[in-house]
Design an enzyme around this catalytic site. Structure first.
Site, PDB file in Angstrom:
ATOM      1  CG  HIS A 209      -1.788   1.195   1.357  1.00 50.51           C
ATOM      2  ND1 HIS A 209      -3.122   1.188   1.013  1.00 50.51           N
ATOM      3  CD2 HIS A 209      -1.524   2.457   1.786  1.00 50.51           C
ATOM      4  CE1 HIS A 209      -3.637   2.392   1.233  1.00 50.51           C
ATOM      5  NE2 HIS A 209      -2.679   3.177   1.708  1.00 50.51           N
ATOM      6  CD  GLU A 210       1.600   3.634   3.661  1.00 46.53           C
ATOM      7  OE1 GLU A 210       1.812   4.694   3.039  1.00 46.53           O
ATOM      8  OE2 GLU A 210       0.557   3.436   4.308  1.00 46.53           O
TER       9      GLU A 210
ATOM     10  CG  HIS B 148       0.427   8.674  -7.349  1.00 44.41           C
ATOM     11  ND1 HIS B 148      -0.755   9.006  -6.719  1.00 44.41           N
ATOM     12  CD2 HIS B 148       0.325   9.201  -8.592  1.00 44.41           C
ATOM     13  CE1 HIS B 148      -1.528   9.690  -7.548  1.00 44.41           C
ATOM     14  NE2 HIS B 148      -0.889   9.826  -8.685  1.00 44.41           N
TER      15      HIS B 148
END
Length: 681
Positions: free
Chosen positions: A469-470, A476
Site C-alpha cells: 500500500h505505502e 505515484h
C-alpha cells in the site's frame, strides 16, 4: 549561528541526517521563510508576467523550504526527542503564517489573475493552465478576498490548528509509549505465538527487567488480542489501548486530547464560516472529487445498506462459535481472539502459520519484482546515503535504461520514539530546474516486527499488504513525469483519489502468480505451499462485512462531526460517535472506549472530512485492477497503460478523465463489492 555551516541549508540531493541537530532547525527555517517572503513580494511587483517570472521563482523558493523542512518533520516522526519536538513545534507557526501570507497576498493574487487573462496563458499546455486555475482557486480558499479583520482571523485560526494537530500527535505518541505490561508468570503467555514471546522477552531485556514486556505498539499489542488465552491480559491491554490520550485509563488525563479535539472542531467550523461555507465538510470537499457532503453521505450509506446485514450475520456466527466453546458473552477484548479461532477452524490458516513464508528480504525482493514486471523500473540499494537510524535503508529507482530516476528511504520496524502507523512522505518532488530534472525522493515508513536474534524480520500477510500500500503511494510520487512541482506526483491530486495507486498495488499480495516470488520460507526457501495458499485465499474475505462497516463507522463519524456545528460542545463528539455506531456498527465498544482520542488521521493528518477517501478511492482502485484481471495481472501493456494514465500524470488532469483514459469508461462499484466479499443479491 553561522548559516553557511547549517546542514539544513546544504545544497545536497540527500539530507545529511547525522549532522542535523535541534539547534540547526529554527535558524534554517526562519532564514528560508524570510527568503520565500522576499521572493513572493518581488514576484508580485513584476508588471507583466511570463511563466518564468511568475511560477518558476515561487516554485524554486518553496522547494528549498520544503527540502529543509521535510527531514525535520520526518525525524520528528521517526526519532522523536524532547529537544527535536520542541524546536519542530516552534517552527509550525512560522510555516503556517507563511502559508497564510502567500494565500492572502493581494498583489500575487492579482498577478495570477492578470496572467490567467493574458495572451500567453492561451499558449500554455493544458497542465500549465491547470496549475494557474487551481492556484487561483487556492487563493480564494485562503481568504484572499476577505476584509482585513477576517484575513487576520483566518491566519490566527490556521496557526492554531497547526499547533493543535502537532499537540494531538505528540500526546498520542507519548500516551502510547507511557504504558507497558510487565509479566513474570509464563503461564499468562498461554496461546501466544513464539514470535510474540521472543519480541516481549527482548523488550523486557531492553528495559532491564526479567520476564516479558508488552507495549501498545501494534506489533506487540495485536498478537495479545488475537492469541492470548488469558482474558484478563487481553482486557488489560485493550483498556490501555482504547483509552490512550484520554481522560480515562491507566494514564488518565495525563495526555488527554479531549480539549484539543473540541477546540479543533470549533476552529474548523469558524474557518468554514469565514469562507462562507455552511460547515467544515463543505470546505474540505472544495478541493476533492466528491461534490458535496450529501453525495459522500449517500455513498457511505449505500455501502452500509449493502454491508450491515452481512456483518450482522458474521457477528452472529462469531457469537455462536464462542458459545460453542463455553463463552457466553463476547466482550470487546474477546472479538479478535475468537475471530482468530473461528478463522483457524473454518480455514485452517492463521497469520502465524503464514509469517515464516514472508521474511523481509523475500517480501522486498517480491515487491520490486512485481513493480518491475508492471512498470519496467528496477531498484538498487545504496550504502553511501546518510540515514537517521541504523535500521533505515536507501534505494535508487532505475528506468528501463538503468538510469536513476528517483529514490526512497525505507524504515520498516516499530521502536520507541517513533510514531505508529505506516505512511509515505516526500523529501523532494520531480520538477524542472535550470540544472535539469530534480529527481523525486520519498520516505516510506512502517511499524513492523524487527528481526529477533538470528531470525530475520518475519511479516504477517497484513503487513505485506501494508508495505505494498505505502509503496503504491511511493510509486505515484516517484514515477511521475510531471515537471511542475504543484502537479508532480501526488501534488494536485484530489485527496479522495490519492489512495487509488496505493490500494491498487495491494491486489498483487493476493495473486498466486505474484505470491510465488513474494513468499519464501525463511529457513527452507520453499514457496508458500499450494494448500496453504488456497486456505489463505479462501480466508481473504473472512468477516469482510464486519471490516467494511468498521471503516464506514470511521468515515461516517468523520463526516458527521464536521457537518454538525454543535460537535465542538463538551460531550458531543462521543454522542455523535455513539449515534453512528447505533446505525452501522455490529460491534459496539464499551462506554470507556475513546477511539476518537487516537484518530490521528482526522485530528493530526490530512483526512479531516476526508476519511471516506479510502472507500471512495477503493472504487477506483478495484475497478482499475479488474482490467488486469481481464487482461493478465502481469500484462505489460496494461501495466504501462496504468503508468501512463495514472502514475505519470500526477495532478495534471481531472482524475476522472485519467481514469477514463485507463479504463475506457467511468468507474463502477461492482469490483469493490466483489473484492470486499460483500454479497450482492
Amino acid at each position: 549561528m553561522n548559516l553557511e555551516l547549517n546542514p539544513l541549508l546544504a545544497d545536497t540531493a540527500h539530507p545529511p541526517f547525522s549532522d542535523i541537530a535541534p539547534e540547526h532547525i529554527r535558524p534554517a527555517i526562519e532564514h528560508l521563510v524570510q527568503q520565500c517572503r522576499e521572493v513572493v513580494d518581488a514576484t508580485a511587483k513584476v508588471e507583466q508576467h511570463t511563466w518564468a517570472t511568475l511560477v518558476t521563482p515561487l516554485e524554486e523558493a518553496d522547494d528549498k523550504l520544503n527540502k529543509a523542512w521535510a527531514p525535520v518533520s520526518h525525524m520528528n516522526a521517526v526519532v522523536n526527542s524532547d529537544a527535536l519536538r520542541e524546536t519542530h513545534d516552534s517552527c509550525l507557526p512560522l510555516l503556517s503564517d507563511y502559508g497564510t501570507y502567500v494565500g492572502q497576498h493581494e498583489g500575487l493574487y492579482q498577478a495570477y489573475k492578470a496572467y490567467a487573462e493574458s495572451a500567453e496563458f492561451k499558449q500554455l499546455s493544458a497542465a500549465q493552465q491547470r496549475v494557474i486555475t487551481e492556484t487561483l482557486k487556492d487563493f480564494r480558499l485562503s481568504g484572499v478576498a476577505l476584509p482585513a479583520e477576517k484575513k487576520k482571523r483566518y491566519g490566527e485560526i490556521q496557526s492554531r490548528l497547526s499547533d493543535l494537530s502537532s499537540l494531538f500527535s505528540n500526546q498520542l505518541l507519548d500516551a502510547t509509549h507511557a504504558w507497558h505490561c510487565h509479566i513474570t508468570d509464563e503461564q499468562r503467555l498461554s496461546g501466544l505465538p513464539e514470535s510474540a514471546r521472543i519480541a516481549a522477552a527482548n523488550a523486557a531485556k531492553e528495559r532491564g527487567v526479567e520476564g516479558w514486556v508488552f507495549t501498545l505498539d501494534i506489533p506487540s499489542y495485536l498478537p495479545v488480542m488475537m492469541y492470548a488465552d488469558d482474558s484478563a491480559l487481553r482486557e488489560e491491554m485493550y483498556r490501555a489501548f482504547v483509552t490512550r490520550a484520554s481522560e480515562l485509563g491507566p494514564n488518565a488525563g495525563e495526555f488527554d486530547n479531549t480539549k484539543i479535539i473540541e477546540e479543533t472542531l470549533a476552529l474548523r467550523q469558524e474557518l468554514a464560516e469565514l469562507l462562507e461555507f455552511e460547515n467544515y465538510a463543505e470546505l474540505s470537499l472544495a478541493n476533492k472529487m466528491a461534490e458535496s457532503p450529501a453525495q459522500v453521505m449517500s455513498f457511505l450509506n449505500d455501502l452500509a445498506e449493502r454491508s450491515v446485514p452481512q456483518a450482522q450475520r458474521e457477528r452472529a456466527e462469531l457469537e455462536a462459535f464462542a458459545q460453542s466453546l463455553g463463552h457466553k458473552e463476547l466482550a470487546a477484548w474477546d472479538i479478535a481472539y475468537f475471530s482468530e479461532k473461528l478463522k483457524q477452524e473454518a480455514y485452517e490458516v492463521s497469520d502465524e502459520m503464514l509469517r515464516p513464508y514472508f521474511p523481509e528480504h523475500s517480501v522486498i525482493e517480491g515487491l520490486f519484482t512485481v513493480t518491475e514486471k508492471l512498470f519496467g523500473v528496477s531498484f538498487t540499494e545504496r550504502d553511501d546515503v546518510d540515514v537517521w537510524h541504523k535500521d533505515a535503508r536507501y534505494f535508487d529507482v532505475l528506468d528501463e535504461n538503468k538510469q536513476v530516476i528517483a529514490g526512497f528511504y525505507l524504515d520498516l520496524y516499530a521502536r520507541g520514539k517513533k510514531r505508529g502507523g505506516a505512511w509515505m512522505a516526500d523529501h523532494a518532488v520531480r520538477r524542472r530546474t535550470q540544472q535539469g530534472i530534480q529527481k523525486p525522493i520519498a520516505y516510506l515508513t512502517c511499524n513492523f516486527n524487527s528481526p529477533q536474534g538470528d531470525q530475520p524480520a518475519l511479516f504477517t500477510h497484513d503487513e505485506v499488504v501494508t508495505l505494498f500500500h505505502e509503496f503504491g503511494h511511493g510509486l505515484h510520487h516517484m514515477l511521475t513525469q510531471m515537471d511542475i512541482a504543484s502537479i508532480s506526483g501526488i501534488n494536485g491530486v484530489p485527496w479522495d483519489a490519492v489512495e487509488l495507486p496505493s490500494q491498487f498495488l495491494e491486489n498483487w499480495c493476493w495473486e498466486e502468480e505474484a505470491l510465488a516470488f513474494i513468499s519464501k520460507h525463511h529457513e527452507s526457501g520453499e514457496a508458500l505451499p499450494e494448500a496453504l495458499l488456497e486456505k489463505m485465499l479462501a480466508a481473504r474475505n473472512f468477516q469482510s462485512a464486519m471490516q467494511m462497516v468498521r471503516q464506514l463507522e470511521f468515515s461516517l463519524f468523520d463526516m458527521a462531526i464536521h457537518m454538525d456545528k454543535a460537535a465542538r460542545a463538551p460531550g458531543q463528539v462521543q454522542a455523535i460517535l455513539n449515534k453512528v455506531r447505533e446505525k452501522v456498527a455490529v460491534v459496539i465498544p464499551p462506554e470507556f472506549n475513546r477511539f476518537q482520542h487516537s484518530f490521528g488521521h482526522i485530528f493530526a493528518g490530512g483526512y479531516a472530512a476526508g476519511y471516506y477517501s479510502y472507500k471512495w478511492a477503493e472504487v477506483l482502485s478495484a475497478d482499475a485492477f479488474s482490467r488486469f484481471e481481464e487482461e493478465g495481472i502481469f500484462n505489460q501493456e496494461t501495466g504501462r497503460a496504468f503508468l501512463d494514465a495514472i502514475l505519470s500524470a500526477g495532478g495534471s488532469q481531472d482524475i476522472v478523465e485519467l481514469f477514463r483514459k485507463f479504463r475506457g469508461r467511468d468507474p463502477e462499484i461492482g469490483a469493490l463489492l466483489r473484492h470486499s466479499g460483500i454479497q450482492t443479491a
